[in-house]
Every structure is written in structure tokens, then in C-alpha cells.
Write an enzyme that holds these catalytic residues in place. Structure first.
Site, PDB file in Angstrom:
ATOM      1  CB  SER A   1      -0.965  -0.044   1.192  1.00 33.43           C
ATOM      2  OG  SER A   1      -1.956   0.941   1.090  1.00 33.43           O
TER       3      SER A   1
ATOM      4  CG  ASP B   1       7.659   5.101 -11.769  1.00 34.34           C
ATOM      5  OD1 ASP B   1       8.312   4.041 -11.802  1.00 34.34           O
ATOM      6  OD2 ASP B   1       6.427   5.135 -11.971  1.00 34.34           O
TER       7      ASP B   1
ATOM      8  CE  LYS C   1      -5.235  -2.045  -0.004  1.00 31.29           C
ATOM      9  NZ  LYS C   1      -5.621  -0.622   0.020  1.00 31.29           N
TER      10      LYS C   1
END
Length: 445
Positions: free
Chosen positions: A302, A313, A327
Site C-alpha cells: 500500500s 519512477d 496492494k
């Protein structure tokens, strides 16, 4: 007002939920509900018929409120593992946990095949000290079988006055027989950030959960490390998110912001395009661009995946460890009015800044490092994954990834991933690069 909330632990439920709060009677929500009603309401006649038959013919006079609550609970939990109904008491308790201090055992749990499954124990809590592990199944609580209980009932049974004991019967993969574990309940003080200076030139920061105290704790850690180690000597930082089950969305964004100058951290995309939300970095890089390694594993979920995905990224961090939990869904809290509790309803998926979905796929490390698992634990610490939860929300592109190793050695000297991170920051990468993971076979949904 929208607010991000945490579903943790004193034996509370919810595999690492990152939550939003919405108005119970918002105009858009109500309009959409009306538009999609069509013949759905006619099906409620079946519920009405069953309800009346149960009231009239059940062997004992039933409690109407309990019948309705059971029906609502069954409807919501049939959707996915993270949607659920909270009665008024559970809703109040969930709100109280966001302060980072609460009573209980110190475990994050969910329901699987009628048993309570441990997602993660919290560091330095009774459950952690008693040896409870990620993936353990709780089959009995104080000798009473969990099978047949709702998750809420099991959670409430594990709670109790401070300094009292409860006995959990644990089914552990690979164990010859169930294990009985006695645990003394305590007030759980969740200290989400711990840190120290390693080797005189590396700042090590361990984040165990994302609650209201996390960002402040991280800022204090960075400030303290910066005071202890001159900038020209500081080789970089290691942020350890292993077995961190997640928490507050706003904390995930602000933790990411502590290492980013600008840019998107995460987006959430629901069923309708206009529901897309984007969350961006704010505040600037507190580390002034120092090299950063983030440690993840099969228990990182999460909010942990939001942070690691964003930093990866933006090419701000190197990820070391094993694939994260996967998740990647958003639960919106919908209060149902005074005395009626609230819904935690899955309403969207998370996407990293590059547009990758986290759901049932997780975040893959740049450098995969498998730990040496003790013989008695082999086969028990490598199956953590959202994709293996019954009824999970499918991956956005239809392909899913299985679980990965979640074992972290208790002694730092045995922690291969941690030492790889230290070596990486010291420029020793030859062996680690050879361990980069190849593409793993996708599991069709």
C-alpha cells in the site's frame, strides 16, 4: 471533508488499507447510485422475503439489527478483501487508531478461508516479541475456533484489558502441528520511524507504518543524521520499508516529497475518468539529492508501494530486496450517519507516476536479493501477495505477480539486502548487479 485514514492494528483488520473519507450523501454519489438502480431494487424483494421468513420461522427470536448488520457485512465483504462494513463501535475505534497509540497485540490481520491471517506484526509489540510472523493463520483464540466468526468478532475477541493474556493457536506453513502462543496485551505505541548512522557515513531510516507521526519522524531523522554526519562525508540514505503494511495516503505523499523536488507521486483512477486524482510532491528534497536506497519485500504494501514506486519512477532511488505485496487499491470511507457506522469501499486503483498499476502486481526491485532463510522457516516466508488473496481486485492489465520472500533476519549481520544497500552506497555493486531480477512469468487472471 476528505481525510486519509489508517486501518491498523491492536489486532485490528484490513491488509494495509490507505483510505479516503467521503460525505455519505454527496450529490455525485447519490446521482450515480440512482442512475444505476434500474432493476437492482427489485432484487431487494428477495432479501425482504428471506428477512421475513427468518424473523417468523427461525428457532429462536432473532435480533433484527444483527440480521441487517450481517446482511450488509456479507454484501460488502463479498466484493474484495479490503471492502468492509464497520458498525458504529468499529468506526469509532478505527478513527482512534490514527493517533499511533492504541491497545492490543500489535498485528495487522485480514480474513482468509475463514481464518484470521496475519499480514504483518508491528515492530516491538507483544505479537512481534512472541514470534508471530507474516502469513500465520490464527485458527483459535483462547481455545475458541475462529471458523464461523466474522473478522470483526475475531478482532474484538483478541482485544482486552492491558496486562491480560490471550492464547492464539497458530497454523504456520511448514509446521508439523498448530502452535499455541500466549501473548500479554499492551497499549501499542506505534513509533513509525527509527534511525541511526551506519559505518559513520550512511543514514539508515526504518519506517514501520504510515500514521500521523510518520512524516514528522522522518524529518527529525534526516535532520539528526545531517547534524551527525557532514554533508561531504555522507554517502547516502537507506530507507527500509520491508514488512511495512502501509497506512495514510497523505503520509505516503509527504514521505515521498522529502526526497523529491517536484513531480507526481501517485494517481488514483476509479471506474469513471473524472474520478482520477493526482498527488504531487511538495516541500523539496530534504536530503539535497543524496543517493538513496529503498528496501522492500513481500510484506511492503500500500503506502510503502506508493513511496517506492514514486521514488523509483523519478529515478530518485534504487530499490533492493524482493517484489512488494501488490496492494494497489483505494478504500474510500463513507460514513453512514450517526449510529450507523461507515463503509470502507474499494473505489480506485493506485498508479505510479509512469502509469504502472500496483494492484496484484507490486513493485519489482532493481536488485533482487533473497535472504538465507533458516531451515525451520523455509517455505513459510515466500508467499505474501495481494494476488493470492481470495476475491482480490484483478490487475488492471490482466496479468498478476505471485508473492515474494518477506523474511528479514533478526540480526543485522545476517541481513543480505541491508548489506547490499550499504555496499551500493559505497560503490561496491559488482555482485549485486548480477542479482538483478529477470522478468517473472505473469499469472493470467
Amino acid at each position: 471533508m476528505r481525510k486519509n485514514l489508517l486501518f491498523p492494528l491492536g489486532a485490528l483488520t484490513g491488509a494495509c488499507l490507505t483510505l479516503l473519507v467521503a460525505s455519505p450523501h454527496g450529490g455525485v454519489w447519490a446521482a450515480r447510485a440512482a442512475a444505476s438502480a434500474d432493476d437492482a431494487y427489485s432484487q431487494l424483494n428477495l432479501f425482504g422475503a428471506v428477512f421475513e421468513r427468518v424473523k417468523a420461522n427461525y428457532v429462536e427470536k432473532p435480533d433484527n439489527a444483527k440480521l441487517i448488520e450481517g446482511a450488509v457485512t456479507g454484501m460488502v465483504t463479498s466484493l474484495d478483501p479490503h471492502s468492509r462494513y464497520m458498525n458504529a463501535k468499529a468506526w469509532t475505534e478505527m478513527q482512534e487508531t490514527t493517533s499511533g497509540e492504541f491497545g492490543g497485540l500489535g498485528i495487522e490481520v485480514t480474513m482468509e478461508d475463514g481464518l484470521v491471517k496475519v499480514v504483518s506484526p508491528i515492530d516491538d509489540t507483544p505479537a512481534s516479541k512472541a514470534g508471530i510472523m507474516s502469513g500465520d493463520l490464527i485458527s483459535k483464540i483462547d481455545g475458541e475456533a475462529v471458523q464461523g466468526m466474522t473478522l470483526e468478532q475475531a478482532v474484538n475477541k483478541m482485544k482486552g484489558p492491558v496486562d491480560t493474556k490471550t492464547k492464539l493457536t497458530i497454523v504456520r506453513k511448514g509446521a508439523d502441528a498448530p502452535l499455541d502462543v500466549a501473548i500479554t496485551r499492551e497499549i501499542i505505541h506505534v513509533r513509525p520511524v527509527r534511525f541511526h548512522v551506519e559505518n559513520g557515513d550512511i543514514g539508515y531510516i526504518r519506517i514501520t507504518s504510515f500514521n500521523e507521526q510518520t512524516t514528522d519522524g522522518l524529518k527529525k531523522a534526516i535532520a539528526s543524521i545531517s547534524k551527525q554526519v557532514p554533508s561531504e562525508k555522507l554517502a547516502g540514505y537507506v530507507m527500509d520499508l520491508r514488512n511495512n503494511p502501509g497506512g495514510l495516503l497523505d503520509q505516503a505523499v509527504s514521505v515521498s516529497s522529502a526526497f523529491l523536488q517536484r513531480g507526481e507521486v501517485v494517481s488514483t483512477r476509479g471506474r469513471n475518468p473524472e474520478e482520477t486524482q493526482r498527488f504531487t510532491a511538495h516541500g523539496g528534497d530534504l536530503t539535497k539529492g543524496k543517493p538513496l536506497v529503498v528496501l522492500i519485500n513481500g510484506g511492503s504494501a500500500s503506502a510503502s508501494e506508493i513511496v517506492s514506486g514514486a521514488l523509483h519512477d523519478h529515478k530518485r532511488a534504487t530499490l533492493i530486496g524482493t517484489r512488494s505485496f501488490g496492494k494497489g487499491s483505494v478504500q474510500t470511507i463513507i460514513p453512514l450517519g450517526a449510529g450507523n457506522g461507515a463503509l470502507a469501499l474499494t473505489t480506485a486503483r493506485y498508479y505510479t507516476p509512469s502509469g504502472r498499476s500496483i494492484q496484484a502486481q507490486g513493485i519489482a526491485p532493481d536488485i533482487e536479493i533473497l535472504q538465507d532463510v533458516p531451515p525451520e522457516l523455509k517455505g513459510r516466508m515466500d508467499t505474501m501477495a495481494e494476488s493470492q488473496m481470495r476475491g482480490h481486485l484483478s490487475a488492471a492489465d490482466g496479468t498478476e505477480q505471485t508473492g515474494s520472500q518477506s523474511y528479514v533476519p533478526p540480526e543485522e549481520k545476517d541481513d543480505k539486502a541491508l548489506h547490499t544497500a550499504f555496499d551500493f552506497l559505497h560503490g561496491v555493486t559488482a555482485n549485486a548487479v548480477a542479482s538483478k531480477p529477470g522478468s517473472k512469468a505473469a499469472v493470467p487472471n
